[in-house]
Design an enzyme around this catalytic site. Structure first.
Site, PDB file in Angstrom:
ATOM      1  N   GLY A  12      64.114  40.529  -9.798  1.00 42.96           N
ATOM      2  CA  GLY A  12      64.748  39.338  -9.238  1.00 42.96           C
ATOM      3  C   GLY A  12      64.535  39.226  -7.744  1.00 42.96           C
ATOM      4  CB  SER A  14      61.354  34.791  -6.536  1.00 44.68           C
ATOM      5  OG  SER A  14      62.468  34.565  -7.368  1.00 44.68           O
ATOM      6  CG  ASP A  63      64.226  36.207 -19.539  1.00 45.78           C
ATOM      7  OD1 ASP A  63      65.090  36.891 -18.961  1.00 45.78           O
ATOM      8  OD2 ASP A  63      64.498  35.332 -20.387  1.00 45.78           O
ATOM      9  CB  VAL A  64      65.384  41.179 -16.573  1.00 46.40           C
ATOM     10  CG1 VAL A  64      64.544  41.286 -15.316  1.00 46.40           C
ATOM     11  CG2 VAL A  64      66.633  40.341 -16.341  1.00 46.40           C
ATOM     12  CG  ASN A  90      68.541  41.903  -6.869  1.00 51.42           C
ATOM     13  OD1 ASN A  90      69.615  41.867  -6.279  1.00 51.42           O
ATOM     14  ND2 ASN A  90      67.741  40.846  -6.956  1.00 51.42           N
ATOM     15  CB  SER A 143      79.302  42.535  -8.075  1.00 52.46           C
ATOM     16  OG  SER A 143      80.202  41.626  -7.461  1.00 52.46           O
ATOM     17  CD  GLN A 153      82.859  35.477 -10.096  1.00 50.86           C
ATOM     18  OE1 GLN A 153      83.867  36.027  -9.670  1.00 50.86           O
ATOM     19  NE2 GLN A 153      81.698  35.559  -9.461  1.00 50.86           N
ATOM     20  CE1 TYR A 156      77.253  38.041 -11.646  1.00 48.87           C
ATOM     21  CE2 TYR A 156      79.399  38.333 -10.610  1.00 48.87           C
ATOM     22  CZ  TYR A 156      78.023  38.424 -10.560  1.00 48.87           C
ATOM     23  OH  TYR A 156      77.402  38.892  -9.414  1.00 48.87           O
ATOM     24  CE  LYS A 160      75.984  41.874 -11.611  1.00 45.78           C
ATOM     25  NZ  LYS A 160      74.761  42.173 -10.868  1.00 45.78           N
ATOM     26  CB  THR A 188      81.316  36.379  -1.055  1.00 51.91           C
ATOM     27  OG1 THR A 188      82.288  36.618  -2.072  1.00 51.91           O
ATOM     28  CG2 THR A 188      80.763  34.977  -1.235  1.00 51.91           C
TER      29      THR A 188
HETATM   30  N1  LIG Z   1      75.297  36.573  -3.872  1.00 54.02           N
HETATM   31  C1  LIG Z   1      76.418  37.274  -4.057  1.00 54.02           C
HETATM   32  O1  LIG Z   1      77.489  36.944  -3.533  1.00 54.02           O
HETATM   33  C2  LIG Z   1      76.398  38.481  -4.908  1.00 54.02           C
HETATM   34  C3  LIG Z   1      75.346  38.799  -5.728  1.00 54.02           C
HETATM   35  N2  LIG Z   1      75.401  39.937  -6.499  1.00 54.02           N
HETATM   36  C4  LIG Z   1      74.308  40.294  -7.374  1.00 54.02           C
HETATM   37  O2  LIG Z   1      73.108  40.338  -6.640  1.00 54.02           O
HETATM   38  C5  LIG Z   1      72.012  40.100  -7.511  1.00 54.02           C
HETATM   39  C6  LIG Z   1      71.072  39.103  -6.858  1.00 54.02           C
HETATM   40  O3  LIG Z   1      71.783  37.901  -6.667  1.00 54.02           O
HETATM   41  P1  LIG Z   1      71.447  36.858  -5.509  1.00 54.02           P
HETATM   42  O4  LIG Z   1      70.388  37.371  -4.629  1.00 54.02           O
HETATM   43  O5  LIG Z   1      72.745  36.451  -4.943  1.00 54.02           O
HETATM   44  O6  LIG Z   1      70.917  35.654  -6.400  1.00 54.02           O
HETATM   45  P2  LIG Z   1      69.718  34.569  -6.227  1.00 54.02           P
HETATM   46  O7  LIG Z   1      70.084  33.486  -7.168  1.00 54.02           O
HETATM   47  O8  LIG Z   1      69.505  34.262  -4.799  1.00 54.02           O
HETATM   48  O9  LIG Z   1      68.442  35.358  -6.768  1.00 54.02           O
HETATM   49  C7  LIG Z   1      68.365  35.726  -8.112  1.00 54.02           C
HETATM   50  C8  LIG Z   1      67.025  36.351  -8.372  1.00 54.02           C
HETATM   51  O10 LIG Z   1      67.041  36.849  -9.719  1.00 54.02           O
HETATM   52  C9  LIG Z   1      65.962  36.272 -10.430  1.00 54.02           C
HETATM   53  N3  LIG Z   1      66.316  36.099 -11.829  1.00 54.02           N
HETATM   54  C10 LIG Z   1      67.294  35.320 -12.357  1.00 54.02           C
HETATM   55  N4  LIG Z   1      67.287  35.422 -13.703  1.00 54.02           N
HETATM   56  C11 LIG Z   1      66.277  36.269 -14.013  1.00 54.02           C
HETATM   57  C12 LIG Z   1      65.742  36.749 -15.231  1.00 54.02           C
HETATM   58  N5  LIG Z   1      66.249  36.374 -16.404  1.00 54.02           N
HETATM   59  N6  LIG Z   1      64.679  37.597 -15.177  1.00 54.02           N
HETATM   60  C13 LIG Z   1      64.140  37.982 -13.980  1.00 54.02           C
HETATM   61  N7  LIG Z   1      64.605  37.549 -12.806  1.00 54.02           N
HETATM   62  C14 LIG Z   1      65.653  36.705 -12.829  1.00 54.02           C
HETATM   63  C15 LIG Z   1      65.648  34.969  -9.743  1.00 54.02           C
HETATM   64  O11 LIG Z   1      64.279  34.615 -10.032  1.00 54.02           O
HETATM   65  P3  LIG Z   1      63.736  33.080 -10.060  1.00 54.02           P
HETATM   66  O12 LIG Z   1      64.401  32.398  -8.888  1.00 54.02           O
HETATM   67  O13 LIG Z   1      62.255  33.252  -9.911  1.00 54.02           O
HETATM   68  O14 LIG Z   1      64.145  32.500 -11.364  1.00 54.02           O
HETATM   69  C16 LIG Z   1      65.880  35.371  -8.287  1.00 54.02           C
HETATM   70  O15 LIG Z   1      64.746  36.029  -7.778  1.00 54.02           O
HETATM   71  C17 LIG Z   1      72.605  39.640  -8.829  1.00 54.02           C
HETATM   72  O16 LIG Z   1      72.596  40.722  -9.738  1.00 54.02           O
HETATM   73  C18 LIG Z   1      74.043  39.296  -8.472  1.00 54.02           C
HETATM   74  O17 LIG Z   1      74.920  39.483  -9.545  1.00 54.02           O
HETATM   75  C19 LIG Z   1      76.455  40.781  -6.457  1.00 54.02           C
HETATM   76  C20 LIG Z   1      77.523  40.500  -5.658  1.00 54.02           C
HETATM   77  C21 LIG Z   1      77.580  39.347  -4.838  1.00 54.02           C
HETATM   78  C1  LIG Z   2      78.242  34.650  -7.262  1.00 53.62           C
HETATM   79  C2  LIG Z   2      79.549  34.962  -6.570  1.00 53.62           C
HETATM   80  O1  LIG Z   2      79.744  34.170  -5.453  1.00 53.62           O
HETATM   81  C3  LIG Z   2      79.563  36.383  -6.113  1.00 53.62           C
HETATM   82  O2  LIG Z   2      79.069  37.202  -7.145  1.00 53.62           O
HETATM   83  C4  LIG Z   2      79.653  38.352  -7.038  1.00 53.62           C
HETATM   84  O3  LIG Z   2      79.351  39.296  -7.696  1.00 53.62           O
HETATM   85  C5  LIG Z   2      80.690  38.330  -5.987  1.00 53.62           C
HETATM   86  O4  LIG Z   2      81.841  38.905  -6.448  1.00 53.62           O
HETATM   87  C6  LIG Z   2      80.889  36.899  -5.697  1.00 53.62           C
HETATM   88  O5  LIG Z   2      81.893  36.387  -6.505  1.00 53.62           O
END
Ligand SMILES: NC(=O)C1=CN([C@@H]2O[C@H](COP(=O)(O)OP(=O)(O)OC[C@H]3O[C@@H](n4cnc5c(N)ncnc54)[C@H](OP(=O)(O)O)[C@@H]3O)[C@@H](O)[C@H]2O)C=CC1
Ligand SMILES: C[C@H](O)[C@@H]1OC(=O)[C@H](O)[C@@H]1O
Length: 253
Positions: A12, A14, A63-64, A90, A143, A153, A156, A160, A188
């Protein structure tokens, strides 16, 4: 340079946290393979940034949620970069939805991407590391939501908590192979995953007020902690979980 001469695979990547981790790792001397799902242009620009830092980069689409993706990613990344030293799980989704009428497809998709996907990926990376016989490091992006709930959530937060638990059990299963397994627990972080949710100014202000450091996180805030856990500086750290939340979790009143 904490990852000089190492190879790092990240799912993930990109966008968001994965992308910041991939580029941060390249800055620290690693060659990097990224997995992504749909955004070809962003994946290509991530690889261009890695290459501009003088490191090798390769993007592999998949797709993971599909178990075959994990074997394909690890095999093709190993072919391109020679070996797997560090694996960062990730990829994740968080389609906000109420509990009482949660669609079955939304629940199942979230579980498959976030938890099943993590399991298949970590297993495939670990098998490659065991085959190489020189240990390795696995870091999973869990998370703060592994520890606390969210009204929209309910599908979700269990994924996590599951990822956090997977790292604890994998740390035990893989310790004898010299493979360390840890998780980061972001708070967040402003990314595409929550841009609609945080477009609500009231919600965004509320979240900001809960954070002692006074701001929402940025993807780069995660790159350092992930790279530290992946590096030899953390050689005796396994089964651990590191909150990266600006202090939000401890802020009761
Ligand atoms: N942002 C936040 O507040 C928080 C995020 N997290 C965790 O961090 C991780 C990354 O999230 P974040 O950077 O915020 O999210 P983004 O939406 O910015 O990025 C998500 C990434 O995951 C990829 N992705 C989504 N679905 C798939 C799939 N089925 N197979 C492969 N790749 C996939 C997307 O690829 P593409 O765009 O090419 O589809 C993209 O590169 C997640 O696991 C999320 O739960 C945890 C806590 C807080
Ligand atoms: C996507 C949410 O804003 C984010 O995802 C998490 O895992 C954090 O707890 C935030 O709720």
């Amino acid at each position: 340079m904490l990852l000089e001469g190492k190879t790092l695979l990240v799912t993930g990547a990109s966008a968001g946290i994965g992308r910041a981790t991939a580029i941060g790792a390249a800055r620290h001397g690693a060659d990097v393979a990224i997995n992504f799902h749909s955004d070809d242009a962003s994946a290509a620009s991530c690889i261009a940034e890695i290459e501009s830092l003088g490191r090798k980069g390769v993007a592999i689409k998949g797709d993971v949620a599909d178990p075959d993706t994990a074997k394909d990613f690890v095999a093709r990344a190993t072919e391109a970069l020679g070996r797997v030293d560090v694996f960062v799980n990730n990829a994740g989704i968080c389609p906000f939805h109420a509990f009482l009428d949660m669609p079955v497809e939304t629940l199942e998709r979230t579980f498959r991407v976030n938890l099943h996907g993590a399991y298949y990926m970590v297993q495939a990376a670990a098998n490659q590391m065991v085959k190489q016989g020189q240990g390795g490091a696995i870091v999973a992006v869990s998370s703060i939501s592994a520890l606390v709930g969210g009204e929209f959530q309910t599908h979700y937060t269990p994924t996590k908590a599951g990822v956090h638990s997977l790292m604890q059990s994998a740390a035990i299963a893989l310790g004898k192979h010299g493979i360390r397994c840890n998780s980061v627990l972001p708070g967040t972080i402003l990314t595409d995953i929550n841009k609609d949710d945080l477009a609500d100014e009231g919600k965004r202000n509320y979240m900001e007020k809960r954070i002692p450091l006074g701001r929402l996180g940025a993807p780069d805030d995660l790159a350092g902690p992930i790279i530290f856990l992946a590096s030899d500086l953390a050689a005796y750290v396994t089964g651990a979980a590191l909150l990266v939340d600006g202090g939000m979790f401890v802020n009761l009143q």
